[in-house]
Design a protein around this motif. Sequence first.
Motif, PDB file in Angstrom:
ATOM      1  N   ALA A 148       0.954  25.528  20.646  1.00  0.00           N
ATOM      2  CA  ALA A 148       1.358  26.350  21.794  1.00  0.00           C
ATOM      3  C   ALA A 148       1.908  27.678  21.290  1.00  0.00           C
ATOM      4  CB  ALA A 148       2.415  25.617  22.592  1.00  0.00           C
ATOM      5  N   ARG A 149       1.745  28.729  22.105  1.00  0.00           N
ATOM      6  CA  ARG A 149       2.337  30.026  21.771  1.00  0.00           C
ATOM      7  C   ARG A 149       3.821  29.953  22.126  1.00  0.00           C
ATOM      8  NH1 ARG A 149       1.814  34.831  24.461  1.00  0.00           N
ATOM      9  NH2 ARG A 149       1.023  33.634  26.225  1.00  0.00           N
ATOM     10  N   LEU A 150       4.674  30.295  21.183  1.00  0.00           N
ATOM     11  CA  LEU A 150       6.114  30.151  21.392  1.00  0.00           C
ATOM     12  C   LEU A 150       6.784  31.515  21.527  1.00  0.00           C
ATOM     13  CD1 LEU A 150       7.003  27.351  18.802  1.00  0.00           C
ATOM     14  CD2 LEU A 150       6.327  27.105  21.206  1.00  0.00           C
ATOM     15  N   VAL A 151       7.845  31.548  22.330  1.00  0.00           N
ATOM     16  CA  VAL A 151       8.674  32.750  22.450  1.00  0.00           C
ATOM     17  C   VAL A 151      10.138  32.318  22.341  1.00  0.00           C
ATOM     18  CG1 VAL A 151       7.077  34.142  23.822  1.00  0.00           C
ATOM     19  CG2 VAL A 151       8.639  32.552  24.981  1.00  0.00           C
ATOM     20  N   ALA A 152      10.990  33.283  21.973  1.00  0.00           N
ATOM     21  CA  ALA A 152      12.424  32.969  21.856  1.00  0.00           C
ATOM     22  C   ALA A 152      13.232  33.900  22.738  1.00  0.00           C
ATOM     23  CB  ALA A 152      12.870  33.103  20.401  1.00  0.00           C
ATOM     24  N   GLY A 153      14.321  33.361  23.272  1.00  0.00           N
ATOM     25  CA  GLY A 153      15.286  34.157  24.030  1.00  0.00           C
ATOM     26  C   GLY A 153      16.656  33.941  23.429  1.00  0.00           C
ATOM     27  N   ILE A 154      17.423  35.033  23.346  1.00  0.00           N
ATOM     28  CA  ILE A 154      18.746  34.974  22.721  1.00  0.00           C
ATOM     29  C   ILE A 154      19.774  35.476  23.731  1.00  0.00           C
ATOM     30  CG2 ILE A 154      20.185  35.923  20.861  1.00  0.00           C
ATOM     31  CD1 ILE A 154      17.609  36.165  19.170  1.00  0.00           C
ATOM     32  N   ASP A 155      20.887  34.735  23.851  1.00  0.00           N
ATOM     33  CA  ASP A 155      22.019  35.190  24.669  1.00  0.00           C
ATOM     34  C   ASP A 155      23.181  35.462  23.726  1.00  0.00           C
ATOM     35  OD1 ASP A 155      24.140  35.599  26.366  1.00  0.00           O
ATOM     36  OD2 ASP A 155      24.199  33.539  27.145  1.00  0.00           O
ATOM     37  N   SER A 156      23.446  36.757  23.480  1.00  0.00           N
ATOM     38  CA  SER A 156      24.610  37.115  22.668  1.00  0.00           C
ATOM     39  C   SER A 156      25.736  37.410  23.656  1.00  0.00           C
ATOM     40  CB  SER A 156      24.289  38.332  21.796  1.00  0.00           C
ATOM     41  OG  SER A 156      25.434  38.708  21.054  1.00  0.00           O
ATOM     42  N   SER A 157      26.503  36.376  23.999  1.00  0.00           N
ATOM     43  CA  SER A 157      27.490  36.524  25.069  1.00  0.00           C
ATOM     44  C   SER A 157      28.884  36.698  24.482  1.00  0.00           C
ATOM     45  CB  SER A 157      27.422  35.314  26.007  1.00  0.00           C
ATOM     46  OG  SER A 157      27.948  34.184  25.359  1.00  0.00           O
ATOM     47  N   THR A 158      29.887  36.698  25.334  1.00  0.00           N
ATOM     48  CA  THR A 158      31.236  36.990  24.864  1.00  0.00           C
ATOM     49  C   THR A 158      31.697  35.947  23.843  1.00  0.00           C
ATOM     50  OG1 THR A 158      31.639  37.782  27.104  1.00  0.00           O
ATOM     51  CG2 THR A 158      33.548  37.596  25.648  1.00  0.00           C
ATOM     52  N   GLN A 159      31.510  34.669  24.168  1.00  0.00           N
ATOM     53  CA  GLN A 159      32.098  33.630  23.320  1.00  0.00           C
ATOM     54  C   GLN A 159      31.152  33.057  22.284  1.00  0.00           C
ATOM     55  OE1 GLN A 159      34.830  30.793  25.150  1.00  0.00           O
ATOM     56  NE2 GLN A 159      34.670  31.833  27.112  1.00  0.00           N
ATOM     57  N   SER A 160      29.830  33.260  22.478  1.00  0.00           N
ATOM     58  CA  SER A 160      28.907  32.612  21.545  1.00  0.00           C
ATOM     59  C   SER A 160      27.528  33.242  21.594  1.00  0.00           C
ATOM     60  CB  SER A 160      28.791  31.119  21.892  1.00  0.00           C
ATOM     61  OG  SER A 160      28.247  30.963  23.181  1.00  0.00           O
ATOM     62  N   CYS A 161      26.677  32.800  20.673  1.00  0.00           N
ATOM     63  CA  CYS A 161      25.268  33.209  20.664  1.00  0.00           C
ATOM     64  C   CYS A 161      24.423  31.946  20.838  1.00  0.00           C
ATOM     65  CB  CYS A 161      24.919  33.889  19.345  1.00  0.00           C
ATOM     66  SG  CYS A 161      23.231  34.528  19.346  1.00  0.00           S
ATOM     67  N   VAL A 179      20.348  30.436  21.348  1.00  0.00           N
ATOM     68  CA  VAL A 179      18.930  30.740  21.151  1.00  0.00           C
ATOM     69  C   VAL A 179      18.103  29.614  21.763  1.00  0.00           C
ATOM     70  CG1 VAL A 179      17.110  31.077  19.429  1.00  0.00           C
ATOM     71  CG2 VAL A 179      19.393  31.981  18.999  1.00  0.00           C
ATOM     72  N   VAL A 180      17.097  29.973  22.554  1.00  0.00           N
ATOM     73  CA  VAL A 180      16.131  28.964  23.016  1.00  0.00           C
ATOM     74  C   VAL A 180      14.742  29.374  22.544  1.00  0.00           C
ATOM     75  CG1 VAL A 180      17.459  28.353  25.098  1.00  0.00           C
ATOM     76  CG2 VAL A 180      15.643  30.071  25.268  1.00  0.00           C
ATOM     77  N   VAL A 181      13.956  28.390  22.150  1.00  0.00           N
ATOM     78  CA  VAL A 181      12.542  28.624  21.831  1.00  0.00           C
ATOM     79  C   VAL A 181      11.745  27.866  22.881  1.00  0.00           C
ATOM     80  CG1 VAL A 181      10.708  28.272  20.130  1.00  0.00           C
ATOM     81  CG2 VAL A 181      13.013  28.916  19.371  1.00  0.00           C
ATOM     82  N   ARG A 182      10.861  28.603  23.577  1.00  0.00           N
ATOM     83  CA  ARG A 182      10.119  27.989  24.692  1.00  0.00           C
ATOM     84  C   ARG A 182       8.619  28.230  24.549  1.00  0.00           C
ATOM     85  NH1 ARG A 182      12.714  25.849  29.103  1.00  0.00           N
ATOM     86  NH2 ARG A 182      14.989  26.040  29.030  1.00  0.00           N
ATOM     87  N   ASP A 183       7.858  27.350  25.190  1.00  0.00           N
ATOM     88  CA  ASP A 183       6.408  27.514  25.276  1.00  0.00           C
ATOM     89  C   ASP A 183       6.140  28.697  26.213  1.00  0.00           C
ATOM     90  OD1 ASP A 183       3.644  25.329  25.509  1.00  0.00           O
ATOM     91  OD2 ASP A 183       3.781  27.265  26.521  1.00  0.00           O
ATOM     92  N   ALA A 184       5.416  29.688  25.719  1.00  0.00           N
ATOM     93  CA  ALA A 184       5.242  30.917  26.505  1.00  0.00           C
ATOM     94  C   ALA A 184       4.498  30.661  27.806  1.00  0.00           C
ATOM     95  CB  ALA A 184       4.488  31.961  25.685  1.00  0.00           C
ATOM     96  N   ALA A 185       3.595  29.702  27.821  1.00  0.00           N
ATOM     97  CA  ALA A 185       2.777  29.478  29.016  1.00  0.00           C
ATOM     98  C   ALA A 185       3.507  28.656  30.066  1.00  0.00           C
ATOM     99  CB  ALA A 185       1.465  28.788  28.622  1.00  0.00           C
ATOM    100  N   THR A 186       4.188  27.594  29.636  1.00  0.00           N
ATOM    101  CA  THR A 186       4.793  26.661  30.604  1.00  0.00           C
ATOM    102  C   THR A 186       6.299  26.840  30.736  1.00  0.00           C
ATOM    103  OG1 THR A 186       5.260  25.000  28.920  1.00  0.00           O
ATOM    104  CG2 THR A 186       3.074  24.917  29.957  1.00  0.00           C
ATOM    105  N   GLY A 187       6.917  27.450  29.745  1.00  0.00           N
ATOM    106  CA  GLY A 187       8.371  27.569  29.731  1.00  0.00           C
ATOM    107  C   GLY A 187       9.059  26.325  29.192  1.00  0.00           C
ATOM    108  N   ALA A 188       8.310  25.337  28.762  1.00  0.00           N
ATOM    109  CA  ALA A 188       8.945  24.103  28.255  1.00  0.00           C
ATOM    110  C   ALA A 188       9.844  24.419  27.062  1.00  0.00           C
ATOM    111  CB  ALA A 188       7.868  23.098  27.846  1.00  0.00           C
ATOM    112  N   LEU A 189      11.034  23.795  27.065  1.00  0.00           N
ATOM    113  CA  LEU A 189      11.990  24.008  25.970  1.00  0.00           C
ATOM    114  C   LEU A 189      11.499  23.274  24.730  1.00  0.00           C
ATOM    115  CD1 LEU A 189      14.767  25.155  25.105  1.00  0.00           C
ATOM    116  CD2 LEU A 189      15.751  22.954  25.784  1.00  0.00           C
TER     117      LEU A 189
END
Length: 474
Positions: free
Chosen positions: A5-18, A20-30
């Motif tokens: 599957a083609r994978l994509v990553a999203g990062i949340d660099s928030s106030t208290q923590s960082c 990272v999720v890696v998801r299937d680009a087509a379905t969004g499955a974690l």
Amino acid sequence: MNSGARLVAGIDSSTQSCKVVVRDAATGALVRQGRASHPEGTEVHPDHWWTALNQAVEAAGGLDDVAAVSIGGQQHGMVCLDESGSVVRPALLWNDTRSAPAARDLVDELGGPDAGGRAWAEAVGVVPVASFTVTKLRWLAEHEPEHARRTAAVCLPHDWLTWRLSGSTDLADLTTDRSDASGTGYWSAATGDYRTDLLQRAFGSVPHLPRVVAPGAVAGTTRDGTVLGAGAGDNAAAALGLGAGEGDVVVSIGTSGVVTAVTSTPTVDPSGAVAGFADATGLFLPLVATLNAARVLDAAARLLDVDHAALSALAMAAPSGAGGLVLVPYLEGERTPNLPDATGSLHGLTLATATRPMLARAAVEGLFCGLADGLDAVVAAGVDPSRVLLVGGAAASDAVRTVAAEVLGVPVDVPPPGEYVADGAARQAAWAESGADAPPVWEREGTRRYEAEPVPHVRARYAAARDKHLERPV
Ligand SMILES: Nc1ncnc2c1ncn2[C@@H]1O[C@H](COP(=O)(O)OP(=O)(O)O)[C@@H](O)[C@H]1O
Ligand SMILES: O=C(CO)[C@@H](O)[C@H](O)COP(=O)(O)O
């Protein structure tokens, strides 16, 4: 784990923590995820975010097999860089209130609370308060002129991290996006332009500013060729992760308490209660933010010497309204209403209300009464909410979900526990990598609805108490 599957990553660099999720680009499955903590404090060197990002990426199994990555970040933080690209001083975060006098001065210079508020709101969609970058720059110019003189470029947390991922040290390669640019106080969501005249006024010069990358466009690549999405402010990323549409109001209970909505027209609120931000899809994101949310519950749990599950059980054991006990939660000062020097207070103590369940209930209700005022302001700005989507770390609490429905007075949908900022960033990464006109549609199941009879007496009692507070001792 990758089955092609083609994978994509999203990062949340928030106030208290960082996170990272890696998801299937087509379905969004974690596929996998990771997390690392940020240091405490309202002044943080960006290197700590970079370290946490790398730890979180490692915990998520790395990004070698990922085609694209985007970063959602805490908004407004002032990151100053010198000519060589080095950080000039630790970043002042959105919840650092030292620039409150600078904010007042900037409003006064354009005509005072009424005329000045209107002028700022019409120019850039926001009326300066200590959270916004423009006020931090004024503070820097006044209090640390040597650092101001060395500042060749100014950017935001997600801009800096995207630039670090690109491997560039050239200031010309800095990028941002509409949503985060709209939180600076010198970029207009309505026109899509920087207001360098206002930056000049605040800072005395105009440092280099990041290029604003369009939603869904490619900001650059990492050294390995991984596509970098534009990124977003964390609240815009959460809206994208939730697939929020018009009529949806998103309430986030993280370090900040936030009420947002996606709209097709920009918001101009001269009172400053509602910030007229941009979203991450090309639309707009009116937003009310408070400084006091999940940490009010952290503090209540500490006081009662319990964990969050027990705090929730205690709060659920008390009646609505906590017998008249009201907690005004200005523990870190407040941003909405603009009371940077306020402290929290407890009202209505009697022998009957001096109990652990009543205190737990009052803590949850107090933070939601502040947000209900925020929801009223968003409605007054023209949003017609059909439901509230509740997210953020504290949305895991049963008491939070129940009190949200009671105090906000609209049905509250709680999506399954997740990292919606990181998910929005991942969805944006998939969009950028696909070159499509719109982000991919990712289905999500398991949303649970909370409904309750409204509790006007709780809000009325809070309204009677909220203006009675002491200032921080000097
Ligand atoms: N079950 C829970 N009940 C209440 N608060 C919680 C619970 N779980 C986590 N939190 C709080 O949520 C906060 C973290 O939420 P998060 O949205 O990740 O914050 P931020 O995005 O500001 O870094 C912390 O203050 C944490 O103590
Ligand atoms: O200042 C704002 C929005 O204007 C905050 O929402 C920050 O963006 C931080 O968010 P969290 O880390 O609390 O999620």
